[in-house]
Design a protein around this motif. Sequence first.
Motif, mmCIF file in Angstrom:
data_model
loop_
_atom_site.group_PDB
_atom_site.id
_atom_site.type_symbol
_atom_site.label_atom_id
_atom_site.label_comp_id
_atom_site.label_asym_id
_atom_site.label_seq_id
_atom_site.Cartn_x
_atom_site.Cartn_y
_atom_site.Cartn_z
ATOM 1 N N THR A 86 0.808 -1.215 0.000
ATOM 2 C CA THR A 86 0.000 0.000 0.000
ATOM 3 C C THR A 86 0.841 1.263 0.000
ATOM 4 O O THR A 86 0.294 2.349 0.004
ATOM 5 N N LYS A 87 2.147 1.148 -0.018
ATOM 6 C CA LYS A 87 2.982 2.342 0.068
ATOM 7 C C LYS A 87 2.755 3.289 -1.099
ATOM 8 O O LYS A 87 2.608 4.492 -0.924
ATOM 9 N N TRP A 88 2.722 2.733 -2.321
ATOM 10 C CA TRP A 88 2.541 3.589 -3.474
ATOM 11 C C TRP A 88 1.158 4.240 -3.473
ATOM 12 O O TRP A 88 1.023 5.420 -3.816
ATOM 13 N N GLY A 89 0.146 3.485 -3.100
ATOM 14 C CA GLY A 89 -1.201 4.045 -3.047
ATOM 15 C C GLY A 89 -1.314 5.170 -2.042
ATOM 16 O O GLY A 89 -1.926 6.216 -2.308
ATOM 17 N N GLU A 90 -0.692 4.987 -0.880
ATOM 18 C CA GLU A 90 -0.737 6.025 0.138
ATOM 19 C C GLU A 90 0.091 7.241 -0.281
ATOM 20 O O GLU A 90 -0.282 8.393 -0.006
ATOM 21 N N ALA A 91 1.214 6.996 -0.954
ATOM 22 C CA ALA A 91 2.029 8.115 -1.437
ATOM 23 C C ALA A 91 1.257 8.941 -2.470
ATOM 24 O O ALA A 91 1.301 10.187 -2.449
ATOM 25 N N ILE A 92 0.527 8.269 -3.342
ATOM 26 C CA ILE A 92 -0.279 8.976 -4.346
ATOM 27 C C ILE A 92 -1.369 9.802 -3.674
ATOM 28 O O ILE A 92 -1.651 10.938 -4.066
ATOM 29 N N THR A 93 -1.980 9.228 -2.629
ATOM 30 C CA THR A 93 -3.014 9.952 -1.900
ATOM 31 C C THR A 93 -2.455 11.211 -1.257
ATOM 32 O O THR A 93 -3.089 12.273 -1.263
ATOM 33 N N VAL A 94 -1.252 11.103 -0.688
ATOM 34 C CA VAL A 94 -0.618 12.274 -0.071
ATOM 35 C C VAL A 94 -0.338 13.345 -1.122
ATOM 36 O O VAL A 94 -0.569 14.545 -0.893
ATOM 37 N N VAL A 95 0.129 12.939 -2.293
ATOM 38 C CA VAL A 95 0.395 13.895 -3.376
ATOM 39 C C VAL A 95 -0.901 14.588 -3.806
ATOM 40 O O VAL A 95 -0.938 15.810 -3.995
ATOM 41 N N ILE A 96 -1.961 13.800 -3.953
ATOM 42 C CA ILE A 96 -3.266 14.371 -4.322
ATOM 43 C C ILE A 96 -3.732 15.365 -3.271
ATOM 44 O O ILE A 96 -4.231 16.459 -3.596
ATOM 45 N N PHE A 97 -3.525 15.027 -1.999
ATOM 46 C CA PHE A 97 -3.944 15.912 -0.915
ATOM 47 C C PHE A 97 -3.160 17.223 -0.946
ATOM 48 O O PHE A 97 -3.745 18.316 -0.792
ATOM 49 N N VAL A 98 -1.858 17.155 -1.132
ATOM 50 C CA VAL A 98 -1.023 18.371 -1.178
ATOM 51 C C VAL A 98 -1.431 19.253 -2.359
ATOM 52 O O VAL A 98 -1.574 20.482 -2.221
ATOM 53 N N LEU A 99 -1.629 18.639 -3.526
ATOM 54 C CA LEU A 99 -2.065 19.406 -4.693
ATOM 55 C C LEU A 99 -3.445 20.017 -4.461
ATOM 56 O O LEU A 99 -3.709 21.157 -4.881
ATOM 57 N N TYR A 100 -4.298 19.275 -3.795
ATOM 58 C CA TYR A 100 -5.634 19.772 -3.464
ATOM 59 C C TYR A 100 -5.531 21.045 -2.630
ATOM 60 O O TYR A 100 -6.181 22.063 -2.930
ATOM 61 N N LEU A 101 -4.710 21.026 -1.590
ATOM 62 C CA LEU A 101 -4.548 22.200 -0.734
ATOM 63 C C LEU A 101 -3.966 23.374 -1.509
ATOM 64 O O LEU A 101 -4.422 24.519 -1.364
ATOM 65 N N ILE A 102 -2.965 23.108 -2.333
ATOM 66 C CA ILE A 102 -2.316 24.186 -3.080
ATOM 67 C C ILE A 102 -3.297 24.874 -4.022
ATOM 68 O O ILE A 102 -3.393 26.116 -4.055
ATOM 69 N N PHE A 103 -4.059 24.076 -4.779
ATOM 70 C CA PHE A 103 -4.963 24.674 -5.757
ATOM 71 C C PHE A 103 -6.181 25.326 -5.097
ATOM 72 O O PHE A 103 -6.664 26.352 -5.592
ATOM 73 N N ILE A 104 -6.661 24.758 -4.009
ATOM 74 C CA ILE A 104 -7.771 25.390 -3.298
ATOM 75 C C ILE A 104 -7.350 26.754 -2.777
ATOM 76 O O ILE A 104 -8.063 27.762 -2.943
ATOM 77 N N CYS A 105 -6.194 26.828 -2.143
ATOM 78 C CA CYS A 105 -5.698 28.103 -1.603
ATOM 79 C C CYS A 105 -5.377 29.086 -2.728
ATOM 80 O O CYS A 105 -5.715 30.274 -2.644
ATOM 81 N N GLY A 106 -4.727 28.602 -3.785
ATOM 82 C CA GLY A 106 -4.348 29.485 -4.879
ATOM 83 C C GLY A 106 -5.538 30.064 -5.619
ATOM 84 O O GLY A 106 -5.610 31.272 -5.880
ATOM 85 N N MET A 107 -6.514 29.212 -5.939
ATOM 86 C CA MET A 107 -7.674 29.660 -6.703
ATOM 87 C C MET A 107 -8.692 30.369 -5.824
ATOM 88 O O MET A 107 -9.339 31.322 -6.256
ATOM 89 N N GLY A 108 -8.830 29.900 -4.583
ATOM 90 C CA GLY A 108 -9.851 30.475 -3.706
ATOM 91 C C GLY A 108 -9.448 31.762 -3.029
ATOM 92 O O GLY A 108 -10.300 32.622 -2.760
#
Length: 230
Positions: A181-203
Amino acid sequence: MTSNRNWRKDQQLTFYEIPKLKQSGMDMNTIQDEIDLEIVKRDVNHIQAEMRQLRNQQFLITTAGLTIFGVVTSWIIKADSPLSGTKDVRSVHFLLESLLLTILFILFLWSQQLKNLLATLAAYLRTRGWSYWEVDYKKYTKDNPYISQTRLVSIVFLVLGLLSFLFCFLNDISLPWDEGTKWGEAITVVIFVLYLIFICGMGFCGWWFSDKQVQQRWDGIIDKKNPKNQ
């Protein structure tokens, strides 16, 4: 003719009647200002109705985000029972978390597009001088901190993303670590970080949309056409 409206008892001028007036031989110059005023009223009513619909859609999108957050969170909890003690628990949890973040971000993008349309319509009203409220509100918010509906929506989606990730992480922290599950969890963390960046940047930082540029475009279009502002 003592009044421009004496020819009509209910004092309503419609677009269908304008051609009839021309055919009747009436001097249109005598009622041109009246026609222009009717057109402005119709435009303003149409734009304001459109803006109300856009704000209602923003509210519905936020409500949908809250609902989906609750549903997917319940799925994560329910996934513990049939998969308890197996190596698939963590994988399913982080898969659901990635799915939730993706759906929330899509809803947020939809809300941002509605915000952009609202800002475009508001800029048009200000440029035409058809709304004192839009002009005064723009001046007020320029030098004063405020929380608009759009920023509230951004805050809601930001909080939902944080809560969902923390819930998933804290729910799995006591589970045994599985190599698969390491790769799956790493992908989830990347998605979460990108989510925060774009929400803050656009919002909050206005990425990819500028009220100033929209205002300048309307100024250029209206100045080029040089219409009569009411």
